[in-house]
Structures are given as C-alpha cells and as structure tokens.
Design a protein around this motif. Structure first.
Motif, PDB file in Angstrom:
ATOM      1  N   TRP A 269      19.260 -38.418  43.257  1.00  0.00           N
ATOM      2  CA  TRP A 269      17.934 -38.931  43.566  1.00  0.00           C
ATOM      3  C   TRP A 269      17.691 -38.927  45.001  1.00  0.00           C
ATOM      4  O   TRP A 269      18.592 -39.579  45.775  1.00  0.00           O
ATOM      5  CB  TRP A 269      17.577 -40.029  42.838  1.00  0.00           C
ATOM      6  CG  TRP A 269      17.495 -39.893  41.381  1.00  0.00           C
ATOM      7  CD1 TRP A 269      18.379 -40.224  40.721  1.00  0.00           C
ATOM      8  CD2 TRP A 269      16.401 -39.231  40.611  1.00  0.00           C
ATOM      9  NE1 TRP A 269      18.167 -39.563  39.209  1.00  0.00           N
ATOM     10  CE2 TRP A 269      16.843 -39.354  39.138  1.00  0.00           C
ATOM     11  CE3 TRP A 269      15.042 -38.618  41.051  1.00  0.00           C
ATOM     12  CZ2 TRP A 269      16.049 -38.512  38.228  1.00  0.00           C
ATOM     13  CZ3 TRP A 269      14.127 -38.215  39.844  1.00  0.00           C
ATOM     14  CH2 TRP A 269      14.588 -38.164  38.661  1.00  0.00           C
ATOM     15  N   ALA A 270      16.732 -38.251  45.656  1.00  0.00           N
ATOM     16  CA  ALA A 270      16.334 -38.299  46.953  1.00  0.00           C
ATOM     17  C   ALA A 270      14.900 -38.027  47.161  1.00  0.00           C
ATOM     18  O   ALA A 270      14.111 -37.770  46.189  1.00  0.00           O
ATOM     19  CB  ALA A 270      16.970 -36.731  47.605  1.00  0.00           C
ATOM     20  N   TRP A 271      14.562 -38.491  48.462  1.00  0.00           N
ATOM     21  CA  TRP A 271      13.067 -38.154  48.892  1.00  0.00           C
ATOM     22  C   TRP A 271      12.975 -36.539  49.065  1.00  0.00           C
ATOM     23  O   TRP A 271      13.864 -35.898  48.677  1.00  0.00           O
ATOM     24  CB  TRP A 271      13.051 -38.741  50.288  1.00  0.00           C
ATOM     25  CG  TRP A 271      13.904 -38.519  51.406  1.00  0.00           C
ATOM     26  CD1 TRP A 271      14.780 -37.435  51.365  1.00  0.00           C
ATOM     27  CD2 TRP A 271      14.124 -38.901  52.738  1.00  0.00           C
ATOM     28  NE1 TRP A 271      15.670 -37.268  52.576  1.00  0.00           N
ATOM     29  CE2 TRP A 271      15.380 -38.060  53.380  1.00  0.00           C
ATOM     30  CE3 TRP A 271      13.661 -40.060  53.499  1.00  0.00           C
ATOM     31  CZ2 TRP A 271      15.648 -38.345  54.788  1.00  0.00           C
ATOM     32  CZ3 TRP A 271      14.146 -40.310  54.634  1.00  0.00           C
ATOM     33  CH2 TRP A 271      15.070 -39.634  55.393  1.00  0.00           C
ATOM     34  N   MET A 272      11.928 -36.363  49.535  1.00  0.00           N
ATOM     35  CA  MET A 272      11.339 -34.855  49.737  1.00  0.00           C
ATOM     36  C   MET A 272      11.277 -34.614  51.326  1.00  0.00           C
ATOM     37  O   MET A 272      11.352 -35.333  52.137  1.00  0.00           O
ATOM     38  CB  MET A 272       9.851 -34.623  49.301  1.00  0.00           C
ATOM     39  CG  MET A 272       9.752 -34.640  47.716  1.00  0.00           C
ATOM     40  SD  MET A 272      10.005 -36.198  47.035  1.00  0.00           S
ATOM     41  CE  MET A 272       8.833 -37.224  47.621  1.00  0.00           C
ATOM     42  N   GLY A 273      11.514 -33.382  51.534  1.00  0.00           N
ATOM     43  CA  GLY A 273      11.773 -32.804  52.933  1.00  0.00           C
ATOM     44  C   GLY A 273      12.009 -31.590  53.007  1.00  0.00           C
ATOM     45  O   GLY A 273      12.660 -30.836  52.287  1.00  0.00           O
ATOM     46  N   GLY A 274      12.072 -31.074  54.367  1.00  0.00           N
ATOM     47  CA  GLY A 274      12.473 -29.677  54.744  1.00  0.00           C
ATOM     48  C   GLY A 274      12.768 -29.377  55.892  1.00  0.00           C
ATOM     49  O   GLY A 274      12.256 -30.072  56.997  1.00  0.00           O
ATOM     50  N   HIS A 275      13.263 -28.169  56.129  1.00  0.00           N
ATOM     51  CA  HIS A 275      13.289 -27.670  57.316  1.00  0.00           C
ATOM     52  C   HIS A 275      11.875 -27.203  58.123  1.00  0.00           C
ATOM     53  O   HIS A 275      10.711 -26.900  57.438  1.00  0.00           O
ATOM     54  CB  HIS A 275      13.871 -26.063  57.421  1.00  0.00           C
ATOM     55  CG  HIS A 275      15.526 -26.429  57.005  1.00  0.00           C
ATOM     56  ND1 HIS A 275      15.880 -26.569  55.536  1.00  0.00           N
ATOM     57  CD2 HIS A 275      16.509 -26.858  57.908  1.00  0.00           C
ATOM     58  CE1 HIS A 275      17.103 -26.671  55.483  1.00  0.00           C
ATOM     59  NE2 HIS A 275      17.675 -27.095  56.841  1.00  0.00           N
ATOM     60  N   MET A 276      11.860 -27.336  59.506  1.00  0.00           N
ATOM     61  CA  MET A 276      10.659 -27.019  60.200  1.00  0.00           C
ATOM     62  C   MET A 276      10.445 -25.476  60.453  1.00  0.00           C
ATOM     63  O   MET A 276       9.196 -25.223  60.303  1.00  0.00           O
ATOM     64  CB  MET A 276      10.600 -27.423  61.679  1.00  0.00           C
ATOM     65  CG  MET A 276      10.874 -28.953  61.955  1.00  0.00           C
ATOM     66  SD  MET A 276       9.593 -30.017  60.884  1.00  0.00           S
ATOM     67  CE  MET A 276       8.215 -29.203  61.932  1.00  0.00           C
ATOM     68  N   ASP A 277      11.440 -24.602  60.487  1.00  0.00           N
ATOM     69  CA  ASP A 277      11.406 -23.164  60.349  1.00  0.00           C
ATOM     70  C   ASP A 277      10.329 -22.748  61.286  1.00  0.00           C
ATOM     71  O   ASP A 277       9.610 -21.747  60.994  1.00  0.00           O
ATOM     72  CB  ASP A 277      11.038 -22.629  58.910  1.00  0.00           C
ATOM     73  CG  ASP A 277      12.248 -22.627  57.812  1.00  0.00           C
ATOM     74  OD1 ASP A 277      13.341 -22.886  58.279  1.00  0.00           O
ATOM     75  OD2 ASP A 277      12.088 -23.069  56.571  1.00  0.00           O
ATOM     76  N   GLY A 278      10.643 -23.065  62.673  1.00  0.00           N
ATOM     77  CA  GLY A 278       9.830 -22.678  63.632  1.00  0.00           C
ATOM     78  C   GLY A 278       8.234 -23.625  64.003  1.00  0.00           C
ATOM     79  O   GLY A 278       7.757 -23.310  64.714  1.00  0.00           O
ATOM     80  N   GLU A 279       8.010 -24.340  62.744  1.00  0.00           N
ATOM     81  CA  GLU A 279       6.698 -25.254  63.023  1.00  0.00           C
ATOM     82  C   GLU A 279       6.868 -26.136  63.903  1.00  0.00           C
ATOM     83  O   GLU A 279       8.114 -26.663  63.899  1.00  0.00           O
ATOM     84  CB  GLU A 279       6.402 -25.590  61.513  1.00  0.00           C
ATOM     85  CG  GLU A 279       5.932 -24.747  60.607  1.00  0.00           C
ATOM     86  CD  GLU A 279       4.707 -23.986  61.203  1.00  0.00           C
ATOM     87  OE1 GLU A 279       3.692 -24.643  61.573  1.00  0.00           O
ATOM     88  OE2 GLU A 279       4.564 -22.804  60.821  1.00  0.00           O
ATOM     89  N   THR A 280       6.198 -27.027  64.497  1.00  0.00           N
ATOM     90  CA  THR A 280       6.251 -28.012  65.647  1.00  0.00           C
ATOM     91  C   THR A 280       5.345 -29.244  64.869  1.00  0.00           C
ATOM     92  O   THR A 280       5.620 -30.317  65.290  1.00  0.00           O
ATOM     93  CB  THR A 280       5.937 -27.867  66.942  1.00  0.00           C
ATOM     94  OG1 THR A 280       4.510 -27.232  66.524  1.00  0.00           O
ATOM     95  CG2 THR A 280       6.865 -26.815  67.527  1.00  0.00           C
ATOM     96  N   ASP A 281       4.696 -29.022  63.785  1.00  0.00           N
ATOM     97  CA  ASP A 281       3.700 -30.281  63.132  1.00  0.00           C
ATOM     98  C   ASP A 281       4.611 -30.886  61.883  1.00  0.00           C
ATOM     99  O   ASP A 281       4.879 -30.504  60.915  1.00  0.00           O
ATOM    100  CB  ASP A 281       2.675 -29.643  62.722  1.00  0.00           C
ATOM    101  CG  ASP A 281       1.554 -30.763  62.176  1.00  0.00           C
ATOM    102  OD1 ASP A 281       2.299 -31.899  61.840  1.00  0.00           O
ATOM    103  OD2 ASP A 281       0.415 -30.472  62.117  1.00  0.00           O
ATOM    104  N   PHE A 282       5.402 -32.095  62.208  1.00  0.00           N
ATOM    105  CA  PHE A 282       6.414 -32.644  61.540  1.00  0.00           C
ATOM    106  C   PHE A 282       5.514 -33.199  60.584  1.00  0.00           C
ATOM    107  O   PHE A 282       5.906 -33.080  58.970  1.00  0.00           O
ATOM    108  CB  PHE A 282       7.053 -33.674  62.153  1.00  0.00           C
ATOM    109  CG  PHE A 282       8.008 -33.237  63.173  1.00  0.00           C
ATOM    110  CD1 PHE A 282       9.346 -33.078  62.733  1.00  0.00           C
ATOM    111  CD2 PHE A 282       7.587 -33.015  64.578  1.00  0.00           C
ATOM    112  CE1 PHE A 282      10.393 -32.578  63.406  1.00  0.00           C
ATOM    113  CE2 PHE A 282       8.686 -32.544  65.346  1.00  0.00           C
ATOM    114  CZ  PHE A 282      10.079 -32.269  64.880  1.00  0.00           C
ATOM    115  N   LEU A 283       4.452 -33.770  60.402  1.00  0.00           N
ATOM    116  CA  LEU A 283       3.703 -34.533  59.482  1.00  0.00           C
ATOM    117  C   LEU A 283       3.289 -33.229  58.307  1.00  0.00           C
ATOM    118  O   LEU A 283       3.192 -33.711  56.995  1.00  0.00           O
ATOM    119  CB  LEU A 283       2.169 -35.278  59.780  1.00  0.00           C
ATOM    120  CG  LEU A 283       1.459 -35.807  58.733  1.00  0.00           C
ATOM    121  CD1 LEU A 283       2.294 -36.780  58.001  1.00  0.00           C
ATOM    122  CD2 LEU A 283       0.431 -36.464  59.564  1.00  0.00           C
TER     123      LEU A 283
END
Length: 186
Positions: free
Chosen positions: A69-83
C-alpha cells in the motif's frame, strides 16, 4: 519559483528532511537533467498525501511493483510544476476527479531508493527519487478506480492503518512523518 529557491526556502521538519534537502541541492549542481527519468541515477518525482476533510483518513493504492500500500506520485518527465504533477498522478492512479491542494507550499521532501525492477518488459536500474510531497484533500465519497498498469486497489484507510498496511519499512517511516506533520497542523 524555481526548484533551487523552493528547496532553499523550505524549513525541514526533521534530520531526514534536512539531509535530503542538502543532497537535493548538491545534485542540482552535479547533474544536468534531474527532471527526466533518463537520468538513471536520480530524478525528481512528486507525491501526494491525500486526506479526507476530517484529516482522519488517507487515500492509498496497492502498488503492483512494490506489492505494498502506497501514496500516489510519479515522475516529472520534463515538467517543473511539482504540485500539478502530484495532482495529476493522484487523479490518474485513483480515479478521483476532484482533489484540492491544502497549500501551494511543499509538505515534505525525501530521497527514496528504488530497487531495480522490470516495468512493461523493460529493466529499470536501481536509482533514487528526489521526491517532493504535497498535502491534498479529497472527498472520500468520490468514486475511485484502479490504474491496472500501476495498482490493483484503491482505498481510504485510517492514518495508523496506512502505516500498518505498508510493507516497505522505510516508507512506513516516511508515512509516520507525514501523519505527524498532519497531526501538528490540527
């Protein structure tokens, strides 16, 4: 605001965050592209700690690769807007349509080791995620759905239950920190 300024302005919650922030700033000086997973040593990711309105439950997914069981998240893949990345990944991985950021500010940061694994028939080498976490809120009555290529279950659970159901020892420490920070806000 750029990543360097965001990290410089962030007030670490504990020794783990202080050390990880120091390393993230150092990596920014040493590596050209930390916003793409093509940097096979380290790259930035964004995660979310999604709570209900009462702040008594957290939304978790059962992650297929980690069998936990885990939180959600992922790679930036070139984006810079973390939120924006944290919100997008939350919606994609859980099926929730409405999620709100409780703050534009960074909630947590951590460097997470990722063991080598097979993903979609391709070997991924051991590396680290330079992770920034945001505190989000969603209505627990919203319909959820799995993302079959990443998870096999989505569930709301009590804060302590989320720790108990996580099978990754270091992630339990991170989730306990997030719960502690959440509880101090109330």
């Amino acid at each position: 605001m750029g990543i360097r300024q965001m990290l410089a302005d962030y007030s670490p919650f504990n020794a783990q965050e202080e050390k990880d922030r120091e390393l993230m700033l150092r990596y920014l000086d040493q590596f050209d592209d930390l916003f793409r997973r093509e940097n096979e040593f380290a790259h930035f990711t964004a995660s979310s700690w999604v709570v209900n309105r009462e702040r008594t439950k957290v939304l978790m997914v059962y992650h297929n690769i980690y069998q936990s069981w885990a939180w959600m998240g992922g790679h930036m893949d070139g984006e810079t807007d973390f939120l924006a990345t944290a919100i997008r990944e939350t919606k994609e991985e859980t099926g929730v349509e409405q999620v709100t950021s409780l703050s534009q500010e960074l909630f947590s940061l951590e460097i997470l080791s990722v063991d080598g694994h097979d993903k979609n028939g391709k070997q991924v080498g051991t590396h680290v995620h330079l992770n920034l976490t945001y505190l989000l809120e969603a209505d627990e009555m919203q319909q959820t759905s799995i993302k079959p290529d990443e998870n096999s279950a989505v569930a709301w659970m009590g804060l302590d239950e989320a720790l108990a159901k996580c099978s990754e020892p270091y992630m339990r420490i991170i989730y306990a920190k997030l719960n502690d920070k959440l509880n101090r806000m109330q």
